[in-house]
Design an enzyme around this catalytic site. Sequence first.
Site, PDB file in Angstrom:
ATOM      1  N   ARG A 181      17.526  -1.325  10.582  1.00 50.71           N
ATOM      2  CA  ARG A 181      17.215  -2.757  10.516  1.00 50.71           C
ATOM      3  C   ARG A 181      16.921  -3.221   9.087  1.00 50.71           C
ATOM      4  NH1 ARG A 181      19.401  -1.569  14.249  1.00 50.71           N
ATOM      5  NH2 ARG A 181      18.871  -1.851  16.449  1.00 50.71           N
ATOM      6  N   SER A 230      15.088  -9.219  20.114  1.00 50.95           N
ATOM      7  CA  SER A 230      13.985  -8.265  19.945  1.00 50.95           C
ATOM      8  C   SER A 230      13.021  -8.750  18.873  1.00 50.95           C
ATOM      9  CB  SER A 230      14.528  -6.886  19.571  1.00 50.95           C
ATOM     10  OG  SER A 230      15.296  -6.360  20.627  1.00 50.95           O
ATOM     11  N   GLU A 300      10.907  -7.910  13.620  1.00 47.19           N
ATOM     12  CA  GLU A 300      12.361  -7.902  13.484  1.00 47.19           C
ATOM     13  C   GLU A 300      12.878  -9.335  13.456  1.00 47.19           C
ATOM     14  OE1 GLU A 300      16.074  -6.265  16.135  1.00 47.19           O
ATOM     15  OE2 GLU A 300      14.396  -4.886  15.794  1.00 47.19           O
TER      16      GLU A 300
END
Length: 323
Positions: A181, A230, A300
């Site tokens: 990520r 998410s 995130e």
Amino acid sequence: MTAAPRMHPEPHLIDRLPAVRGRLTADAPLANVTWFRVGGPAEAMFKPADAADLGDFLAGCPTDVPVAVIGVASNLLVRDGGVPGVVIRLGRAFVDVSVNGCEITAGAAALDLNVANAARDAGIAGLEFLSGIPGTIGGALRMNGGAYGRELSDVVVSATALDRSGLSHALSRDDLGLSYRHSNVPEDWIFTSAVLRGHPGDHADIGRRMHEIATSRAESQPVKARTGGSTFANPPGEKAWALIDRAGCRGLTIGGAQVSEKHCNFLLNLGTATADDLESLGEEVRRRVYETSGIELRWEIRRIGVPASSSTLSPLRSQGNRP
């Protein structure tokens, strides 16, 4: 009697920006373009006509003006006070998808799903996971987007990005510095395209895998709610949703925001949430998880702008446009 000095009002930001071929809009609403459906306006929004227009704009944009880029805003929380500076939103000139052998070239605004569909139609396997990421290729590059066991670093060959001065850079896979990520590319660079590579596959098998992914998402995630994907990245060796569940946060509510009962790594706008409700709820989840597990969750969801209480934006005026 001495005359009072004349006051010179500060020029509107849009009057300080360079001429463009695309569209510049002052005080552009953002809430309706985000999946959460919350947030204040952009002080100015720019939709470039093409990559050259974007480069010229960046080259001429005053260096003291903040610049942010958004895609389809599926993984974005815009704070209630709005976004100072310029928000760049890539449009039709950046959505093209083309196939050459087992490689696909996609504009940064191309939907991940559309790229997966193009790969399926061309008999290119290995890109099915993109159909499970609700965003654009530019966003996937920025955060090394992944789902269902694969991530962009597994398939990306190269990318193109413009820096803050408008210069174009050709980036290899190694240049991107992709990890979980995360990308090492400077935050103020704007991706414009990418080349992805799969391998030969059977159309029917690829289609079946994409159907499995769609079914799994519908069964396990609140895909029809006002959400943003998410919320937190998975800590090493852990699942964020499990930590949140163990901390007793499933269904937790602040204002009009709720931790999803279906998948507790998703925050929901129940219909009346503000951005502050959603961010406050996320921070409360982080606090409880740390209290119960000693693990600090990392956002995130990307958050931009300022809270309503500290907004530096002018009150909304009638919408001004520059073609």
